[in-house]
Design a protein around this motif. Structure first.
Motif, PDB file in Angstrom:
ATOM      1  N   TRP A   1       0.851  -1.188   0.000  1.00  0.00           N
ATOM      2  CA  TRP A   1       0.000   0.000   0.000  1.00  0.00           C
ATOM      3  C   TRP A   1       0.888   1.238   0.000  1.00  0.00           C
ATOM      4  N   TYR A   2       0.394   2.301  -0.633  1.00  0.00           N
ATOM      5  CA  TYR A   2       1.142   3.553  -0.705  1.00  0.00           C
ATOM      6  C   TYR A   2       0.172   4.727  -0.612  1.00  0.00           C
ATOM      7  N   SER A   3       0.614   5.746   0.098  1.00  0.00           N
ATOM      8  CA  SER A   3      -0.136   6.999   0.130  1.00  0.00           C
ATOM      9  C   SER A   3       0.317   7.879  -1.027  1.00  0.00           C
ATOM     10  N   VAL A   4      -0.657   8.398  -1.780  1.00  0.00           N
ATOM     11  CA  VAL A   4      -0.360   9.296  -2.898  1.00  0.00           C
ATOM     12  C   VAL A   4      -0.959  10.672  -2.630  1.00  0.00           C
ATOM     13  N   ARG A   5      -1.042  11.009  -1.373  1.00  0.00           N
ATOM     14  CA  ARG A   5      -1.666  12.259  -0.941  1.00  0.00           C
ATOM     15  C   ARG A   5      -1.013  13.468  -1.616  1.00  0.00           C
ATOM     16  N   ASP A   6      -1.878  14.333  -2.156  1.00  0.00           N
ATOM     17  CA  ASP A   6      -1.478  15.606  -2.774  1.00  0.00           C
ATOM     18  C   ASP A   6      -0.682  15.447  -4.061  1.00  0.00           C
ATOM     19  N   LEU A   7      -0.619  14.246  -4.614  1.00  0.00           N
ATOM     20  CA  LEU A   7       0.095  14.065  -5.875  1.00  0.00           C
ATOM     21  C   LEU A   7      -0.823  14.394  -7.052  1.00  0.00           C
ATOM     22  N   PRO A   8      -0.252  14.822  -8.166  1.00  0.00           N
ATOM     23  CA  PRO A   8      -1.071  15.170  -9.332  1.00  0.00           C
ATOM     24  C   PRO A   8      -1.621  13.934 -10.038  1.00  0.00           C
ATOM     25  N   ALA A   9      -2.645  14.147 -10.840  1.00  0.00           N
ATOM     26  CA  ALA A   9      -3.197  13.083 -11.676  1.00  0.00           C
ATOM     27  C   ALA A   9      -2.147  12.685 -12.717  1.00  0.00           C
ATOM     28  N   PRO A  10      -2.172  11.442 -13.183  1.00  0.00           N
ATOM     29  CA  PRO A  10      -3.173  10.399 -12.909  1.00  0.00           C
ATOM     30  C   PRO A  10      -2.832   9.488 -11.740  1.00  0.00           C
ATOM     31  N   ILE A  11      -1.737   9.785 -11.004  1.00  0.00           N
ATOM     32  CA  ILE A  11      -1.367   8.931  -9.880  1.00  0.00           C
ATOM     33  C   ILE A  11      -2.146   9.320  -8.631  1.00  0.00           C
ATOM     34  N   GLY A  12      -2.250  10.611  -8.366  1.00  0.00           N
ATOM     35  CA  GLY A  12      -2.994  11.083  -7.207  1.00  0.00           C
ATOM     36  C   GLY A  12      -4.379  11.576  -7.540  1.00  0.00           C
ATOM     37  N   VAL A  13      -4.980  10.999  -8.547  1.00  0.00           N
ATOM     38  CA  VAL A  13      -6.307  11.416  -9.005  1.00  0.00           C
ATOM     39  C   VAL A  13      -7.377  10.965  -8.023  1.00  0.00           C
ATOM     40  N   ASP A  14      -8.638  11.376  -8.267  1.00  0.00           N
ATOM     41  CA  ASP A  14      -9.735  10.968  -7.384  1.00  0.00           C
ATOM     42  C   ASP A  14      -9.772   9.444  -7.266  1.00  0.00           C
ATOM     43  N   MET A  15     -10.112   8.980  -6.073  1.00  0.00           N
ATOM     44  CA  MET A  15      -9.983   7.566  -5.747  1.00  0.00           C
ATOM     45  C   MET A  15     -11.252   6.765  -6.068  1.00  0.00           C
ATOM     46  N   GLY A  16     -11.144   5.437  -5.872  1.00  0.00           N
ATOM     47  CA  GLY A  16     -12.270   4.550  -6.099  1.00  0.00           C
ATOM     48  C   GLY A  16     -12.252   3.872  -7.454  1.00  0.00           C
ATOM     49  N   HIS A  17     -11.081   3.762  -8.048  1.00  0.00           N
ATOM     50  CA  HIS A  17     -10.975   3.205  -9.396  1.00  0.00           C
ATOM     51  C   HIS A  17      -9.795   2.233  -9.497  1.00  0.00           C
ATOM     52  N   ILE A  18      -9.810   1.435 -10.544  1.00  0.00           N
ATOM     53  CA  ILE A  18      -8.676   0.602 -10.924  1.00  0.00           C
ATOM     54  C   ILE A  18      -7.953   1.309 -12.061  1.00  0.00           C
ATOM     55  N   ALA A  19      -6.627   1.359 -11.979  1.00  0.00           N
ATOM     56  CA  ALA A  19      -5.847   1.996 -13.035  1.00  0.00           C
ATOM     57  C   ALA A  19      -4.715   1.065 -13.453  1.00  0.00           C
ATOM     58  N   VAL A  20      -4.314   1.184 -14.707  1.00  0.00           N
ATOM     59  CA  VAL A  20      -3.271   0.333 -15.269  1.00  0.00           C
ATOM     60  C   VAL A  20      -2.185   1.226 -15.868  1.00  0.00           C
ATOM     61  N   PHE A  21      -0.938   0.903 -15.540  1.00  0.00           N
ATOM     62  CA  PHE A  21       0.197   1.667 -16.026  1.00  0.00           C
ATOM     63  C   PHE A  21       1.165   0.749 -16.773  1.00  0.00           C
ATOM     64  N   LEU A  22       1.858   1.338 -17.727  1.00  0.00           N
ATOM     65  CA  LEU A  22       2.882   0.638 -18.504  1.00  0.00           C
ATOM     66  C   LEU A  22       4.185   1.405 -18.363  1.00  0.00           C
ATOM     67  N   ARG A  23       5.283   0.676 -18.142  1.00  0.00           N
ATOM     68  CA  ARG A  23       6.603   1.306 -18.003  1.00  0.00           C
ATOM     69  C   ARG A  23       7.450   0.998 -19.230  1.00  0.00           C
ATOM     70  N   ASP A  24       8.076   2.036 -19.735  1.00  0.00           N
ATOM     71  CA  ASP A  24       9.024   1.894 -20.846  1.00  0.00           C
ATOM     72  C   ASP A  24      10.314   2.571 -20.411  1.00  0.00           C
ATOM     73  N   GLY A  25      11.231   1.786 -19.834  1.00  0.00           N
ATOM     74  CA  GLY A  25      12.438   2.379 -19.271  1.00  0.00           C
ATOM     75  C   GLY A  25      12.091   3.250 -18.082  1.00  0.00           C
ATOM     76  N   ASP A  26      12.463   4.527 -18.133  1.00  0.00           N
ATOM     77  CA  ASP A  26      12.159   5.470 -17.057  1.00  0.00           C
ATOM     78  C   ASP A  26      10.834   6.184 -17.270  1.00  0.00           C
ATOM     79  N   HIS A  27      10.152   5.883 -18.346  1.00  0.00           N
ATOM     80  CA  HIS A  27       8.885   6.551 -18.641  1.00  0.00           C
ATOM     81  C   HIS A  27       7.711   5.674 -18.210  1.00  0.00           C
ATOM     82  N   VAL A  28       6.702   6.322 -17.654  1.00  0.00           N
ATOM     83  CA  VAL A  28       5.514   5.626 -17.157  1.00  0.00           C
ATOM     84  C   VAL A  28       4.284   6.206 -17.836  1.00  0.00           C
ATOM     85  N   TYR A  29       3.362   5.319 -18.221  1.00  0.00           N
ATOM     86  CA  TYR A  29       2.173   5.757 -18.941  1.00  0.00           C
ATOM     87  C   TYR A  29       0.915   5.135 -18.330  1.00  0.00           C
ATOM     88  N   LEU A  30      -0.135   5.939 -18.259  1.00  0.00           N
ATOM     89  CA  LEU A  30      -1.455   5.429 -17.889  1.00  0.00           C
ATOM     90  C   LEU A  30      -2.114   4.884 -19.146  1.00  0.00           C
TER      91      LEU A  30
END
Length: 251
Positions: A145-174
C-alpha cells in the motif's frame, strides 16, 4: 415446457420443471452467455488498442519503507495494476469506504497471479500514511500500500478506481482506468450474486413479478453487528466483522 407452480408463503420462486425442460432452458441461456463472453472479448481487444498518456514516474509515494519513486511499484516489471482506495481523514477504521473495502478485500490475493503473468499490483490511497498503517494492520492486508496524498493526476487522481500503467524504461504511462461500474471485474461477489435466483437484491435489477423488492444499490457492502445491511451509524464495511477485535459501532 410444463411448469409446476411453487406453493409457499415465501417470495416467489422460479417455476419447477422436469430435468429435460431445465436442460433445454439452460442450453438457451448458454447461447446468450457465450455471446456475452465474446462481446467482452471484443471490448478487451479494443481496450488493448487505446492510446496512453504519460505520468510522472519519479513522484514520491509513501509506503512501509518510506517515500519511494512511483516507478518502484513496478518491481522491475513493465505492467502495473493499482486500486485507488478512497480515504476519509480522521474517521475511525469502521468509517472508511465500504465500496473500496469491497474491492480491496477481493483483490488482496490477486497479486501472485498477476506477478506470474509479469504484472505488478499495488494499492494506492489518498490517506495520510500515519492513519493508513493501523487500518492495514486491522484489516490484515499484506499487499503493498502507498499513500499518494497531494500528488497530481493520474497517480494522485480521485480515488475509487482501478488503473493500469505501462513502463518503458524510465517513462511511465497510464493505459486504462475504470469509471462507473468498471470495478466489478475485481470483485467476484458480483458475478456470484448474478448467478443466484434473487441476484444482488438491488432495486435497478430486472426481476420477475413477485420477486423480493430490491433495495438501494450495494446495500450489503456495509452491515451492523447482526449482519443487517445498513449505511447508518452502526455499520462497518462488511468484511471488517470478520477481523479480530471488531466491536459493535456505537452511534
Amino acid at each position: 415446457m410444463t411448469e409446476t407452480p411453487v406453493t409457499t408463503s415465501a417470495p416467489a420462486r422460479p417455476p419447477v420443471v422436469d430435468r429435460d425442460a431445465w436442460e433445454a432452458a439452460r442450453a438457451e441461456l448458454l447461447a446468450q452467455e457465450k455471446a456475452h463472453t465474446r462481446a467482452g472479448d471484443v471490448l478487451a481487444a479494443a481496450r488493448r488498442r487505446m492510446p496512453m498518456v504519460e505520468a510522472d514516474g519519479g513522484v514520491l509515494v509513501t509506503g512501509a519503507e518510506g517515500p519511494v519513486p512511483f516507478t518502484d511499484l513496478f518491481e522491475g516489471r513493465d505492467e502495473l495494476v493499482v486500486y485507488q482506495h478512497m480515504w476519509h481523514d480522521g474517521y475511525p477504521i469502521s468509517g472508511q469506504c465500504p465500496g473500496c473495502t469491497t474491492n480491496a478485500w477481493h483483490v488482496q490475493r490477486s497479486a501472485p497471479y498477476l506477478r506470474a503473468r509479469g504484472v505488478s499490483f499495488a494499492m494506492l490511497t489518498e490517506g495520510p500514511w500515519a492513519e493508513v498503517v493501523p487500518f492495514l494492520e486491522f484489516m490484515g492486508y499484506t499487499e503493498p500500500w502507498y499513500s499518494v496524498r497531494d500528488l497530481p493526476a493520474p497517480i494522485g487522481v480521485d480515488m475509487g478506481h482501478i488503473a493500469v500503467f505501462l513502463r518503458d524504461g524510465d517513462h511511465v504511462y497510464l493505459t486504462y482506468r475504470t469509471t462507473g461500474r468498471g470495478n466489478e471485474p475485481a470483485a467476484g461477489i458480483f458475478g456470484l450474486l448474478d448467478l443466484t435466483p434473487y441476484g444482488r437484491g438491488e432495486a435497478w435489477e430486472d426481476v420477475p413479478d413477485g420477486w423480493p423488492a430490491g433495495q438501494t444499490s450495494c446495500w450489503y457492502w456495509a452491515t451492523d453487528a447482526e449482519g443487517n445491511g445498513t449505511w447508518g451509524p452502526t455499520r462497518r464495511p462488511t468484511p471488517q466483522w470478520t477481523r479480530p477485535g471488531a466491536t459493535p459501532v456505537v452511534p
